[in-house]
Write a protein that holds these residues in place. Sequence first.
Motif, short mmCIF file in Angstrom:
data_model
loop_
_atom_site.label_atom_id
_atom_site.label_comp_id
_atom_site.label_asym_id
_atom_site.label_seq_id
_atom_site.Cartn_x
_atom_site.Cartn_y
_atom_site.Cartn_z
N MET B 1 -3.54 -35.56 0.62
CA MET B 1 -3.86 -35.30 2.03
C MET B 1 -2.64 -35.63 2.88
O MET B 1 -1.96 -36.62 2.67
CB MET B 1 -5.03 -36.19 2.44
N ARG B 2 -2.40 -34.80 3.87
CA ARG B 2 -1.24 -35.06 4.73
C ARG B 2 -1.50 -36.27 5.62
O ARG B 2 -2.60 -36.53 6.05
CB ARG B 2 -0.95 -33.84 5.58
N GLU B 3 -0.42 -36.92 5.93
CA GLU B 3 -0.48 -38.11 6.77
C GLU B 3 -1.22 -37.84 8.07
O GLU B 3 -2.02 -38.64 8.53
CB GLU B 3 0.96 -38.57 7.06
N THR B 4 -0.96 -36.68 8.65
CA THR B 4 -1.54 -36.37 9.96
C THR B 4 -3.05 -36.22 9.90
O THR B 4 -3.70 -36.23 10.93
CB THR B 4 -0.97 -35.06 10.50
N ARG B 6 -5.03 -38.27 8.40
CA ARG B 6 -5.68 -39.54 8.09
C ARG B 6 -6.07 -40.25 9.36
O ARG B 6 -5.47 -41.23 9.76
CB ARG B 6 -4.77 -40.37 7.22
N LYS B 7 -7.12 -39.72 9.99
CA LYS B 7 -7.53 -40.28 11.25
C LYS B 7 -8.05 -41.71 11.12
O LYS B 7 -7.73 -42.56 11.93
CB LYS B 7 -8.62 -39.41 11.87
N ASN B 9 -7.94 -44.28 8.94
CA ASN B 9 -7.62 -45.46 8.18
C ASN B 9 -6.15 -45.53 7.82
O ASN B 9 -5.52 -44.52 7.52
CB ASN B 9 -8.44 -45.38 6.88
N THR B 10 -5.60 -46.72 7.84
CA THR B 10 -4.23 -46.85 7.39
C THR B 10 -4.14 -47.49 6.02
O THR B 10 -3.08 -47.61 5.45
CB THR B 10 -3.41 -47.72 8.36
N TRP B 388 -15.27 -36.89 11.89
CA TRP B 388 -14.38 -37.62 11.00
C TRP B 388 -13.91 -36.79 9.82
O TRP B 388 -14.68 -36.07 9.23
CB TRP B 388 -15.08 -38.89 10.49
N ARG B 389 -12.66 -36.95 9.46
CA ARG B 389 -12.15 -36.34 8.24
C ARG B 389 -12.33 -37.27 7.06
O ARG B 389 -12.27 -36.85 5.92
CB ARG B 389 -10.69 -35.95 8.40
N GLN B 405 -13.87 -38.43 1.95
CA GLN B 405 -13.39 -37.30 2.75
C GLN B 405 -14.58 -36.42 3.17
O GLN B 405 -15.50 -36.23 2.39
CB GLN B 405 -12.43 -36.43 1.94
N THR B 406 -14.50 -35.84 4.34
CA THR B 406 -15.47 -34.83 4.72
C THR B 406 -14.84 -33.44 4.56
O THR B 406 -13.62 -33.31 4.51
CB THR B 406 -15.94 -34.98 6.18
N SER B 407 -15.70 -32.44 4.48
CA SER B 407 -15.23 -31.06 4.25
C SER B 407 -15.76 -30.12 5.32
O SER B 407 -16.23 -29.03 5.00
CB SER B 407 -15.69 -30.59 2.87
N PHE B 408 -15.73 -30.54 6.56
CA PHE B 408 -16.19 -29.64 7.63
C PHE B 408 -15.22 -28.50 7.80
O PHE B 408 -14.03 -28.65 7.53
CB PHE B 408 -16.33 -30.42 8.94
#
Lengths: 408, 408
Positions: B1-4, B6-7, B9-10, B388-389, B405-408
């Motif tokens: 998953m791309r960094e961008t 990752r809403k 969580n760090t 949320w992603r 992960q969500t898949s919306f």
Amino acid sequence: MRETKRKANTTTLGDKGTPETGGSLLTGVSLPAAAIFEAPLAHNLAWMQRFAASHGAYLAPHGKTTMTPALFQRQLEAGAWGITLATAPQCRAAFAAGVQRLLMANQLIGEANMAIVAGLIEAGAEVYCVVDSTANVEALGRHFAAAGQTLNVLVELGVPGGRTGCRTLEQVLGVAHSVAAQPALRMAGMEGYEGVVHGTDPVPAIRDYAAQLIACAQRLDQDGLLAVEAPIITASGSAWYDLIAEAFDAAELRGRFVPVLRPGCYVVHDHGLYREAQRGVLTRRPDLHEGLLPALEVFAQVQSLPEPGLAIIALGKRDIGFDQLPEPLRRYREGGNAKDLLSVAGWKVTKLMDQHAFIALPEGAGDVRIGDIVAFGASHPCLTFDKWRQLCLVNEGLDVVEQMQTSF
Amino acid sequence: MRETKRKANTTTLGDKGTPETGGSLLTGVSLPAAAIFEAPLAHNLAWMQRFAASHGAYLAPHGKTTMTPALFQRQLEAGAWGITLATAPQCRAAFAAGVQRLLMANQLIGEANMAIVAGLIEAGAEVYCVVDSTANVEALGRHFAAAGQTLNVLVELGVPGGRTGCRTLEQVLGVAHSVAAQPALRMAGMEGYEGVVHGTDPVPAIRDYAAQLIACAQRLDQDGLLAVEAPIITASGSAWYDLIAEAFDAAELRGRFVPVLRPGCYVVHDHGLYREAQRGVLTRRPDLHEGLLPALEVFAQVQSLPEPGLAIIALGKRDIGFDQLPEPLRRYREGGNAKDLLSVAGWKVTKLMDQHAFIALPEGAGDVRIGDIVAFGASHPCLTFDKWRQLCLVNEGLDVVEQMQTSF
């Protein structure tokens, strides 16, 4: 991108961003889908940039509206000074998309969020965030001192009964002095947001607020509390930007300050709240002539015609903002041509569920079919963008010319 | 998953899904973040499976609620017969996540969506969708004949003044006969949704509706219109599943039909609409004893304390469902321990903006600090998940044990 993420569209894009399949009238696109029209988008980008420049101000469009890097890029190419964001993860997403100057228009809280911002500074970003309390200033001072960094902060002026921000000049000065006591913080100016000013006639109240914001900035300057060469003064959402721009302009701040406007919704405008707000702007400022144009629509299909006078559309709260109920704008027959418009006169959305919209059809609505494609306008755009992982950039013929990923 | 993307969580997860950094009380997690608690999630998964089984019914949980493959997997592992979805892209996402049996509880419209479903059938999925019109039946018949495939369809029974679906037995029979005329379609049963039945006392109206649904299914059977060995009869959302299950059970359908319940929100339950609905279920069915437990919360931090009696939380419409205003449940001091609870007695959310919540604090709210972490409950879950992603699966100590992960 993984297949499962591709909510909006089945069209595969080639290397140059042109659809390999597809064609006019969103052929090949799984509906519902959100679409941005090229021409009004370009108009809005240029319009707001010109507006800011004509008032001697810079533009840092609020990126939270779209969280769409391809739009951030267009905003920067149009001349934006930077991009405004609401949260640390939003700043991270914008920086990853190539935005170097980030104005976080909120107090930065939480060790994890501070760590994100520290990472951005480490990577070369120019970050500004706002402060309204000495407790937060101390927490930031500790975190960024430990990181061996310097964080730019703007003191926030709020309004009594409003949202965040200092309520008085005394509080502003108190916070600014606490910043001065933190070697890891750099006092870089003043921030405000007039969108939370209320009243029966907000115009004079907003003008007063703008004057107060300017007075605070000038006082910080007089007191020697501004630690940068070109301190920032910034305010403005998407409804009252004209009043803020005029106030900054009239105060002749530019010799000393960098005046920054931060509207976000302008980029696609809307069919509700901001259409209404624009009427106010154009009434106050007839010299602006043509204003912003709505550029964002959501396309969905008639899913069921279960009884006379009722159409159920495959469009729900999952797909479109619902501050106001969506507005049917146009209708097309699937497989037809974008120029062959069918009537939506008298169509009215009466209810929105998670995945369905209810439309009351007028008497004599004529030949309405399951599968008919309806374009909807909405309000406001922030809460439409966040429903999508990608949006389609379309031309007038509804050819998809680019797919734009969002980074929420 | 791309960094961008990752809403939430760090924290970086190691190979085994345990956090490499972080620890108790969501340490290392950028807030706001949505969290699902392990224990009530496991309780709910088992509870609803047991409920369905005890009524001789199968479970196809509505996946649109969560669109979270890791939850689909848990639902299947708990014994679910399949997963229900609302749209073709949702079906695609579920299939990509390993779900083989997909019940699309809507009419399948649009060539692009039909192409998605055809692709799933080609790849081996067992797909059911619903029909309520001969026009749609003909469109599906053409599409799937051209694809050389057979699509399973269920006729939908709606309610007058309701949403989609046939209004009468005559319409049901008409649609079923039109299905029989399409070689590419296979008549596989009846579908309904009692959540759109209204009235001052919906209970008898829902019982009537369930009886009508059963009568339609039996009539299709008598008329030889069911083209599969084990036809499906399915209904039920998350509010009235007990009434549907009882009706299916009492009609002794199981010898001939596969009775399928489709609640979705049960998996994390909620703090509003469904909490209320459950009171109804448990009043009607005291034998069920303990019911579902709320498992989903959104954690956010106090962002500003700008004036007495007001706390601004970094939590907005971008982060949490807002059918009802979020409910503050608990408070923690950042960096503290999950067992050290601070009071939220008398705290009340009065307003929600895109990125901010306003909380009216009671007199004597005590030591409230910027950065304090507040857990919020919400209603309903569908409109929290879609913000949320990814969501954090947490244990009682608020350690993150998995990111979903969500898949919306």
